[in-house]
Structure formats: C-alpha cells, structure tokens
Design an enzyme around this catalytic site. Structure first.
Site, mmCIF file in Angstrom:
data_model
loop_
_atom_site.group_PDB
_atom_site.id
_atom_site.type_symbol
_atom_site.label_atom_id
_atom_site.label_comp_id
_atom_site.label_asym_id
_atom_site.label_seq_id
_atom_site.Cartn_x
_atom_site.Cartn_y
_atom_site.Cartn_z
ATOM 1 N N ASP A 219 11.261 -5.190 8.354
ATOM 2 C CA ASP A 219 11.416 -6.280 7.395
ATOM 3 C C ASP A 219 12.370 -7.344 7.940
ATOM 4 O O ASP A 219 13.302 -7.033 8.680
ATOM 5 C CB ASP A 219 11.970 -5.700 6.080
ATOM 6 C CG ASP A 219 11.759 -6.642 4.907
ATOM 7 O OD1 ASP A 219 11.082 -7.671 5.073
ATOM 8 O OD2 ASP A 219 12.280 -6.340 3.816
ATOM 9 N N ARG B 16 12.940 -14.237 7.275
ATOM 10 C CA ARG B 16 14.331 -14.725 7.219
ATOM 11 C C ARG B 16 14.856 -15.054 8.613
ATOM 12 O O ARG B 16 15.603 -16.008 8.810
ATOM 13 C CB ARG B 16 15.219 -13.673 6.531
ATOM 14 C CG ARG B 16 15.171 -13.774 5.013
ATOM 15 C CD ARG B 16 15.657 -12.523 4.357
ATOM 16 N NE ARG B 16 14.655 -11.470 4.424
ATOM 17 C CZ ARG B 16 14.880 -10.201 4.131
ATOM 18 N NH1 ARG B 16 16.080 -9.813 3.767
ATOM 19 N NH2 ARG B 16 13.907 -9.315 4.197
ATOM 20 N N GLU C 202 -0.447 -4.425 -0.050
ATOM 21 C CA GLU C 202 0.000 -5.508 -0.953
ATOM 22 C C GLU C 202 0.189 -6.837 -0.201
ATOM 23 O O GLU C 202 0.331 -7.890 -0.820
ATOM 24 C CB GLU C 202 1.321 -5.136 -1.646
ATOM 25 C CG GLU C 202 1.174 -4.074 -2.744
ATOM 26 C CD GLU C 202 0.921 -2.661 -2.215
ATOM 27 O OE1 GLU C 202 1.496 -2.313 -1.158
ATOM 28 O OE2 GLU C 202 0.130 -1.927 -2.818
ATOM 29 N N ASN C 203 0.212 -6.787 1.133
ATOM 30 C CA ASN C 203 0.443 -8.015 1.903
ATOM 31 C C ASN C 203 -0.710 -9.024 1.783
ATOM 32 O O ASN C 203 -0.575 -10.182 2.178
ATOM 33 C CB ASN C 203 0.696 -7.702 3.388
ATOM 34 C CG ASN C 203 2.096 -7.165 3.666
ATOM 35 O OD1 ASN C 203 2.316 -6.453 4.643
ATOM 36 N ND2 ASN C 203 3.064 -7.509 2.818
ATOM 37 N N TRP C 204 -1.851 -8.591 1.198
ATOM 38 C CA TRP C 204 -2.951 -9.540 0.973
ATOM 39 C C TRP C 204 -2.538 -10.638 0.008
ATOM 40 O O TRP C 204 -3.194 -11.677 -0.089
ATOM 41 C CB TRP C 204 -4.177 -8.805 0.416
ATOM 42 C CG TRP C 204 -4.740 -7.794 1.368
ATOM 43 C CD1 TRP C 204 -4.645 -6.439 1.257
ATOM 44 C CD2 TRP C 204 -5.468 -8.040 2.581
ATOM 45 N NE1 TRP C 204 -5.257 -5.831 2.323
ATOM 46 C CE2 TRP C 204 -5.781 -6.797 3.150
ATOM 47 C CE3 TRP C 204 -5.886 -9.203 3.248
ATOM 48 C CZ2 TRP C 204 -6.480 -6.660 4.346
ATOM 49 C CZ3 TRP C 204 -6.589 -9.064 4.435
ATOM 50 C CH2 TRP C 204 -6.882 -7.815 4.972
ATOM 51 N N ARG D 101 14.716 1.145 7.303
ATOM 52 C CA ARG D 101 14.283 -0.181 6.828
ATOM 53 C C ARG D 101 15.288 -1.211 7.308
ATOM 54 O O ARG D 101 16.493 -1.046 7.119
ATOM 55 C CB ARG D 101 14.157 -0.240 5.307
ATOM 56 C CG ARG D 101 13.629 -1.609 4.868
ATOM 57 C CD ARG D 101 13.301 -1.690 3.407
ATOM 58 N NE ARG D 101 12.611 -2.954 3.144
ATOM 59 C CZ ARG D 101 11.659 -3.129 2.257
ATOM 60 N NH1 ARG D 101 11.243 -2.119 1.524
ATOM 61 N NH2 ARG D 101 11.092 -4.306 2.082
ATOM 62 N N ARG E 19 14.650 -0.353 -0.425
ATOM 63 C CA ARG E 19 13.553 0.217 -1.224
ATOM 64 C C ARG E 19 12.458 0.674 -0.258
ATOM 65 O O ARG E 19 12.441 0.274 0.909
ATOM 66 C CB ARG E 19 13.019 -0.804 -2.232
ATOM 67 C CG ARG E 19 12.604 -2.108 -1.625
ATOM 68 C CD ARG E 19 12.043 -3.105 -2.653
ATOM 69 N NE ARG E 19 11.841 -4.394 -2.000
ATOM 70 C CZ ARG E 19 12.721 -5.397 -2.020
ATOM 71 N NH1 ARG E 19 13.866 -5.262 -2.681
ATOM 72 N NH2 ARG E 19 12.471 -6.516 -1.384
ATOM 73 N N LEU E 20 11.543 1.489 -0.793
ATOM 74 C CA LEU E 20 10.510 2.069 0.076
ATOM 75 C C LEU E 20 9.214 1.259 0.079
ATOM 76 O O LEU E 20 8.375 1.438 0.966
ATOM 77 C CB LEU E 20 10.217 3.526 -0.315
ATOM 78 C CG LEU E 20 11.406 4.481 -0.127
ATOM 79 C CD1 LEU E 20 10.991 5.921 -0.427
ATOM 80 C CD2 LEU E 20 11.985 4.393 1.282
#
Ligand code: FPP
Length: 255
Positions: free
Chosen positions: A35, A39, A82-84, A203, A209-210
C-alpha cells in the site's frame, strides 16, 4: 504438478531467515499488502501511475530479497476484487504494468527456480492476460525454488465463497459428506491450498487493516505494520519485518 508443502505451521524447523538459530521456526510464508503507491507519487507531484511503476520496482527488489533470505513463499496483493472501483484509466494502467512485469521478469524468475502462482479469480481478467498468466504458471510449475504468489482480482470473502461452492458441488455430486467438512477441507478448497501456512502478514503505508486479504489464512499469522510507503520498501525493510517476526512468541492458542 503442483508443489505440496507440509501444512502445519510448526511441523518444520525452518531456519531463521535472519540467521539466528533459536526460538520458534523462521517464517516460511510472508504475504504483503503493498500500500502507498498513490501517496508516494503525490508527495513527488507525480501521477499515480508513477507510484505504481515504482511499486513494481519494489516488487522486483523484494522478490529477490525473499529468495535470498530463504523464504518458501511470498504472496503479494497486486489487485483486489474491490480495485475495480478505481477509475478505468488506473485499472488499465495496473493491468498494463502486470502484463509488462510478466513479460519482462518471467525469464529471471524461471532462471532462479521461482514458481509463479496466482491466487484470486484471475480467470475473469482479460483473456490475453489470462493466457499469459497460465503460460507463466505452467512454465515455472516444475521449478524447485520459492513460490511467488500474486493475488489478482483477489478478495478473501470471494475466495471463501468460491471454496464453499467447490465443496457444495462435491456434496451435490455425492463425493463429499457434509459432516466431513472441517477446517482442513475448507483449507483444501481455498486458492492457497498447496501453499505453506501463512506466517507473517505485512502492510505498508501506515494503514492497519486487512482489506479483505487472506482472512482465513491470517487466523494465526503475525501482523506487521510499517509506515514505509510500498515503493520505498526494500530488502532491509523485509529483514526488519522478519526480525520482528522472529521475536514473537507464537502459541497457536496454546500456552
Ligand atoms: C496500493 O497503493 C497498491 C495497489 C492497489 C496496487 C499494487 C500494485 C503494484 C505494486 C504494481 C503492480 C504489481 C505487480 C505484481 C506487477 P494505492 O494506490 O492504494 O496507494 P495510496 O493508498 O497511497 O493511494
């Protein structure tokens, strides 16, 4: 032929990857939620794609380091189910990077004995990319080195739904008694069935968070969060995460 690994997290005295020889066994399987690409780019006034490009460089560094440190498996969350929801242009950029990554890096992986694997519903991706992925998996399937597993169109809840459907089909076909469905049966129906148990989940970027990643497999994994943005993650950062893992007292529910 698929690789098979001893399943129990404690059944092999894997060496400590930081070279120390005592305490609980060293990590065999590390997974990373990569992640912070966006940024990283924003801090440099660059477009998001520049962050993802730098993220691919980090993937290369960390895959190399994982091999050198003797990990058996490194799983990387490259694209979630969910990246769609991201803008179509960013999705296209990510798919383009992935395609280029496979084309450019497959020879090196193969030469180093790496087995490439994919978890997630990747067959829903563009057919040309699916063909490329299947080719890469087949080409490296007989290698004896570490596994690099890329999570693509992956969501843990989706993985569990697909596992439940697989088991339900076997029940409907009369092959499986519902009473025989136990944790091992579910594990065997997950995308990670033939990967070693997950030891350490990292992460980057400060989020804690997961995000729907390896929820079943993380049941007894150690969690490690770092503020480093993914494009800045490197071999030293991986070694620090592993050193932290080696200091943990894992009890798997016991004393
Ligand atoms: C999260 O950063 C990262 C992703 C959604 C994609 C990860 C992809 C790569 C590292 C490149 C492609 C991978 C391979 C294996 C070729 P973000 O964009 O959510 O960052 P932000 O939270 O700072 O915006």
């Amino acid at each position: 032929m698929q690789a098979s690994f001893p399943k129990a997290a404690t059944d092999q005295g894997a060496r400590h990857v930081d070279g120390s020889g005592s305490g609980s066994p060293g990590a065999r399987h590390v997974a990373i939620i990569m992640d912070g690409n966006g940024r990283w780019a924003k801090k440099r006034l660059l477009p998001r794609i520049a962050g993802h490009r730098a993220g691919v460089e980090a993937v290369r560094r960390v895959a190399r380091a994982a091999r050198e440190l003797g990990l058996e498996c490194l799983t990387l969350y490259a694209f979630s189910s969910e990246n769609w929801k991201r803008p179509a242009s960013e999705v296209a950029d990510l798919m383009g990077l992935l395609r280029h990554f496979i084309q450019a890096d497959l020879d090196e992986f193969h030469a180093n004995g790496v087995r490439l694997r994919v978890i997630g519903d990747y067959r829903a991706l563009d057919p040309a990319l699916v063909g490329m992925i299947d080719g890469a998996i087949a080409r490296t399937a007989e290698n004896s080195g570490p596994v690099i597993a890329i999570a693509l169109n992956y969501g843990a809840q989706d993985e569990m739904v697909r596992a439940a459907q697989r088991l339900a089909r076997r029940v409907a076909d009369g092959e499986l008694d519902p009473a025989a469905i136990d944790p091992a049966a579910i594990e065997g129906a997950l995308d990670t069935a033939d990967l070693p148990p997950l030891d350490l989940l990292i992460r980057t970027s400060g989020e804690q968070r997961l995000s729907n990643f390896m929820l079943w497999q993380a049941a007894y994994a150690e969690l490690y969060f770092t503020d480093i943005l993914w494009p800045d993650f490197d071999a030293d950062a991986l070694a620090r995460a592993l050193a932290s893992f080696n200091r943990r007292d894992r009890r798997f529910g016991g004393l």
